[in-house]
Design a protein around this motif. Structure first.
Motif, PDB file in Angstrom:
ATOM      1  N   PHE A 182       0.827  -1.201   0.000  1.00 57.12           N
ATOM      2  CA  PHE A 182       0.000   0.000   0.000  1.00 57.12           C
ATOM      3  C   PHE A 182       0.862   1.250   0.000  1.00 57.12           C
ATOM      4  CE2 PHE A 182       0.899  -0.756   4.447  1.00 57.12           C
ATOM      5  CZ  PHE A 182       0.974   0.502   5.035  1.00 57.12           C
ATOM      6  N   VAL A 183       0.217   2.383  -0.263  1.00 57.83           N
ATOM      7  CA  VAL A 183       0.890   3.686  -0.218  1.00 57.83           C
ATOM      8  C   VAL A 183       0.103   4.606   0.714  1.00 57.83           C
ATOM      9  CG1 VAL A 183       1.915   3.540  -2.527  1.00 57.83           C
ATOM     10  CG2 VAL A 183      -0.379   4.545  -2.250  1.00 57.83           C
ATOM     11  N   ILE A 184       0.731   5.690   1.112  1.00 59.98           N
ATOM     12  CA  ILE A 184       0.070   6.758   1.838  1.00 59.98           C
ATOM     13  C   ILE A 184      -0.227   7.863   0.829  1.00 59.98           C
ATOM     14  CG2 ILE A 184       0.257   8.511   3.649  1.00 59.98           C
ATOM     15  CD1 ILE A 184       0.141   5.655   4.765  1.00 59.98           C
ATOM     16  N   VAL A 185      -1.486   8.241   0.711  1.00 63.24           N
ATOM     17  CA  VAL A 185      -1.913   9.335  -0.154  1.00 63.24           C
ATOM     18  C   VAL A 185      -1.918  10.596   0.701  1.00 63.24           C
ATOM     19  CG1 VAL A 185      -3.795  10.281  -1.528  1.00 63.24           C
ATOM     20  CG2 VAL A 185      -3.301   7.825  -1.613  1.00 63.24           C
ATOM     21  N   ASP A 186      -1.213  11.622   0.232  1.00 60.93           N
ATOM     22  CA  ASP A 186      -1.090  12.885   0.948  1.00 60.93           C
ATOM     23  C   ASP A 186      -1.775  13.981   0.139  1.00 60.93           C
ATOM     24  OD1 ASP A 186      -0.312  15.116   2.383  1.00 60.93           O
ATOM     25  OD2 ASP A 186       1.824  14.904   1.969  1.00 60.93           O
ATOM     26  N   ILE A 187      -2.857  14.513   0.688  1.00 55.70           N
ATOM     27  CA  ILE A 187      -3.518  15.649   0.059  1.00 55.70           C
ATOM     28  C   ILE A 187      -3.058  16.866   0.843  1.00 55.70           C
ATOM     29  CG2 ILE A 187      -5.704  16.726  -0.563  1.00 55.70           C
ATOM     30  CD1 ILE A 187      -6.894  13.883  -0.610  1.00 55.70           C
ATOM     31  N   ARG A 188      -2.107  17.592   0.248  1.00 52.67           N
ATOM     32  CA  ARG A 188      -1.422  18.679   0.935  1.00 52.67           C
ATOM     33  C   ARG A 188      -2.390  19.672   1.568  1.00 52.67           C
ATOM     34  NH1 ARG A 188       3.118  17.740  -2.212  1.00 52.67           N
ATOM     35  NH2 ARG A 188       3.818  15.732  -1.547  1.00 52.67           N
ATOM     36  N   GLY A 189      -2.146  19.955   2.841  1.00 53.46           N
ATOM     37  CA  GLY A 189      -2.963  20.906   3.563  1.00 53.46           C
ATOM     38  C   GLY A 189      -4.285  20.357   4.063  1.00 53.46           C
ATOM     39  N   PHE A 190      -4.534  19.076   3.798  1.00 50.45           N
ATOM     40  CA  PHE A 190      -5.816  18.494   4.201  1.00 50.45           C
ATOM     41  C   PHE A 190      -5.626  17.241   5.057  1.00 50.45           C
ATOM     42  CE2 PHE A 190      -9.904  16.323   3.455  1.00 50.45           C
ATOM     43  CZ  PHE A 190     -10.758  17.332   3.872  1.00 50.45           C
ATOM     44  N   GLY A 191      -4.699  16.374   4.670  1.00 53.80           N
ATOM     45  CA  GLY A 191      -4.446  15.157   5.434  1.00 53.80           C
ATOM     46  C   GLY A 191      -3.930  14.038   4.551  1.00 53.80           C
TER      47      GLY A 191
END
Length: 120
Positions: A46-55
């Motif tokens: 799996f990967v970590i999805v990073d939505i900048r400024g949101f989580g």
């Protein structure tokens, strides 16, 4: 890919495909060609999805590791973060970190009849 698995790399959303009313298939490509060329994973990771400024949130990789040039994530709209990414469009940029997890021992399963069932 960076030696540090905690480094987040930018990826562009190439395609968003509605699979059901709650699931979407996101096709991504890393912006950095070197990261794209060196991104390797095993089935089951799996990967970590990073939505900048949101989580950020973890999502299993659903594309085949033998198909190069893109990464696919099937994301079910279930909570705050997944509702947010379901509003994103082709061309938007997200962060990807990983891959993580051990993956499936494919070499041990070769030649076997298998049924894989997944859930979130």
């Amino acid at each position: 890919m960076s030696e540090n698995p905690y480094v987040t790399h930018n990826a562009r959303i190439l395609e968003v495909k509605d699979l059901t009313s709650r699931e979407k298939l996101f096709t991504l490509r890393f912006l950095d060609p070197e990261v794209e060329a060196n991104f390797n994973f095993k089935p089951g990771q799996f990967v970590i999805v990073d939505i900048r400024g949101f989580g950020e949130f973890p999502i299993s990789i659903c594309s085949s590791p033998t198909r190069r040039g893109y990464l696919q994530l099937c994301i079910r709209k279930a909570g705050r973060m997944t509702k947010f990414i379901h509003k994103m469009k082709e061309g938007d940029i997200i962060g990807i970190r990983g891959p993580y997890g051990n993956g499936f021992p494919m070499e041990k399963m070769e030649g076997s009849n298998l049924i894989l069932v997944a859930g979130g």
